[in-house]
Design a protein around this motif. Structure first.
Motif, short mmCIF file in Angstrom:
data_model
loop_
_atom_site.label_atom_id
_atom_site.label_comp_id
_atom_site.label_asym_id
_atom_site.label_seq_id
_atom_site.Cartn_x
_atom_site.Cartn_y
_atom_site.Cartn_z
N SER A 247 8.84 -3.01 13.25
CA SER A 247 9.50 -3.91 12.28
C SER A 247 9.12 -3.52 10.87
CB SER A 247 9.07 -5.36 12.50
OG SER A 247 9.42 -5.83 13.78
N ARG A 248 10.00 -3.89 9.94
CA ARG A 248 9.65 -3.89 8.52
C ARG A 248 9.11 -5.27 8.19
NH1 ARG A 248 15.56 -3.22 7.03
NH2 ARG A 248 15.62 -4.18 9.09
N VAL A 249 8.22 -5.33 7.23
CA VAL A 249 7.65 -6.62 6.83
C VAL A 249 7.70 -6.74 5.31
CG1 VAL A 249 5.72 -8.21 7.07
CG2 VAL A 249 5.99 -6.35 8.72
N GLY A 250 8.44 -7.72 4.82
CA GLY A 250 8.45 -7.99 3.39
C GLY A 250 7.22 -8.81 3.03
N ILE A 251 6.63 -8.51 1.88
CA ILE A 251 5.44 -9.21 1.45
C ILE A 251 5.56 -9.54 -0.04
CG2 ILE A 251 4.23 -7.00 1.16
CD1 ILE A 251 1.59 -8.49 1.73
N ALA A 252 5.24 -10.79 -0.38
CA ALA A 252 5.33 -11.25 -1.78
C ALA A 252 4.56 -12.55 -1.91
CB ALA A 252 6.79 -11.46 -2.19
N TYR A 253 4.29 -12.93 -3.16
CA TYR A 253 3.65 -14.24 -3.40
C TYR A 253 4.70 -15.32 -3.32
CZ TYR A 253 -0.37 -11.59 -5.02
OH TYR A 253 -1.44 -10.74 -5.09
N GLN B 171 6.62 -10.56 -6.77
CA GLN B 171 5.61 -9.52 -6.88
C GLN B 171 4.51 -9.74 -5.85
OE1 GLN B 171 4.14 -9.94 -10.94
NE2 GLN B 171 2.53 -11.33 -10.28
N ILE B 172 3.67 -8.71 -5.70
CA ILE B 172 2.52 -8.76 -4.81
C ILE B 172 1.54 -7.71 -5.32
CG2 ILE B 172 3.64 -7.15 -3.21
CD1 ILE B 172 1.19 -9.91 -2.16
N SER B 173 0.26 -8.03 -5.35
CA SER B 173 -0.71 -7.09 -5.92
C SER B 173 -0.97 -5.91 -4.99
CB SER B 173 -2.03 -7.80 -6.22
OG SER B 173 -2.77 -8.03 -5.03
N TYR C 282 7.79 -5.80 -6.38
CA TYR C 282 7.09 -5.32 -7.57
C TYR C 282 5.59 -5.35 -7.34
CZ TYR C 282 5.21 -5.40 -12.32
OH TYR C 282 4.46 -5.16 -13.44
N LEU C 283 4.92 -4.24 -7.63
CA LEU C 283 3.55 -4.00 -7.17
C LEU C 283 2.59 -3.76 -8.34
CD1 LEU C 283 2.18 -3.71 -4.36
CD2 LEU C 283 2.65 -1.27 -4.50
N PRO C 284 2.21 -4.80 -9.06
CA PRO C 284 1.25 -4.62 -10.16
C PRO C 284 -0.17 -4.52 -9.62
CG PRO C 284 1.79 -6.92 -9.96
CD PRO C 284 2.65 -6.20 -8.95
N ASP C 285 -1.08 -3.96 -10.43
CA ASP C 285 -2.49 -4.03 -10.10
C ASP C 285 -2.91 -5.50 -10.18
OD1 ASP C 285 -2.91 -1.26 -9.75
OD2 ASP C 285 -2.95 -1.01 -11.92
N ASP D 145 -3.67 -6.95 -2.33
CA ASP D 145 -3.18 -7.77 -1.23
C ASP D 145 -2.28 -6.96 -0.29
OD1 ASP D 145 -4.43 -10.24 -1.55
OD2 ASP D 145 -2.99 -10.91 -3.05
N THR D 146 -1.49 -6.06 -0.85
CA THR D 146 -0.65 -5.19 -0.02
C THR D 146 -1.51 -4.31 0.87
OG1 THR D 146 1.11 -5.17 -1.69
CG2 THR D 146 1.13 -3.40 -0.06
N ALA D 147 -2.55 -3.73 0.29
CA ALA D 147 -3.45 -2.87 1.06
C ALA D 147 -4.14 -3.66 2.17
CB ALA D 147 -4.48 -2.23 0.13
N ALA D 148 -4.60 -4.85 1.85
CA ALA D 148 -5.31 -5.66 2.85
C ALA D 148 -4.40 -6.04 4.00
CB ALA D 148 -5.88 -6.91 2.19
#
Length: 206
Positions: A200-206, A178-180, A155-158, A183-186
């Motif tokens: 590879s795929r990389v999962g990203i979250a807080y 979720q992850i902002s 889930y990608l909120p601002d 942070d996803t862009a960075a």
């Protein structure tokens, strides 16, 4: 570095483009509507075109060192139709490195390891069209000879940049919710200098 960025008018893509331009890279942006861009500068080149147009892609990637694609599904088949064209354009120009923004739905499921998350009970989404589009793009990259990385946010909120998050290869970090956008862009931008997740795929979250 000469970078090509697709989806630069979108939420994640606009932040990636700003980071790259700030750091002095020469940034080529392929966009359908240049008037929606909020980025300009001597190191920014704008090409008006469509990611489904082979000639526009070939023009954009010629002379590039890497490509970052933050294209969304846009409710259509842009990803599934455009990725093979992009792969072909990159291969013809000798460009190997590509980083794309995917979705957590195409990570492996923890509850059904033989399935992707969107195919399993791990996903609560009833509509799977977007995930299916990302899946097709992933398969095209997987079968290519490119050095690809797919950054897969949940889930990608601002939200503000924190620089503090968890990542996992091919999986969503446990209990990731979720992850902002920032942070996803960075993280995606940082993959230009990090070979850890190539192919590879990389999962990203807080």
């Amino acid at each position: 570095m000469n970078l090509v960025i697709l989806g630069a008018t979108g939420r994640v893509g606009s932040h990636i483009a700003a980071l790259a331009a700030r750091d002095g890279h020469h940034v080529t942006l392929l966009v359908r509507q240049p008037e929606n861009l909020q980025l300009a500068g001597d190191n920014v080149t704008v090409i008006q075109g469509n990611a489904l147009a082979a000639q526009a892609l070939e023009l954009a990637v010629h002379g590039a060192h890497a490509v970052i694609s933050a294209l969304s599904t846009d409710g259509a088949s842009t990803l599934s139709e455009g990725m093979p064209l992009l792969i072909r354009a990159m291969s013809q120009s000798g460009v190997r490195r590509i980083i794309t923004i995917g979705t957590a739905g195409i990570l492996q499921s923890r509850v059904s390891p033989d399935l992707l998350r969107y195919q399993s009970s791990e996903s609560r989404r009833t509509l799977t069209r977007a995930a299916e589009e990302h899946h097709k793009a992933y398969e095209a990259l997987r079968l290519s000879e490119l050095d690809w990385t797919i950054v897969c946010p949940t889930y990608l909120p601002d939200g503000a940049f924190t620089g503090t998050y968890r990542v996992a290869k091919d999986l969503l970090p446990e209990d990731g919710k979720q992850i902002s956008v920032q942070d996803t862009a960075a993280f995606a931008y940082a993959q230009l200098d990090d070979p850890a997740y190539i192919r590879s795929r990389v999962g990203i979250a807080y």
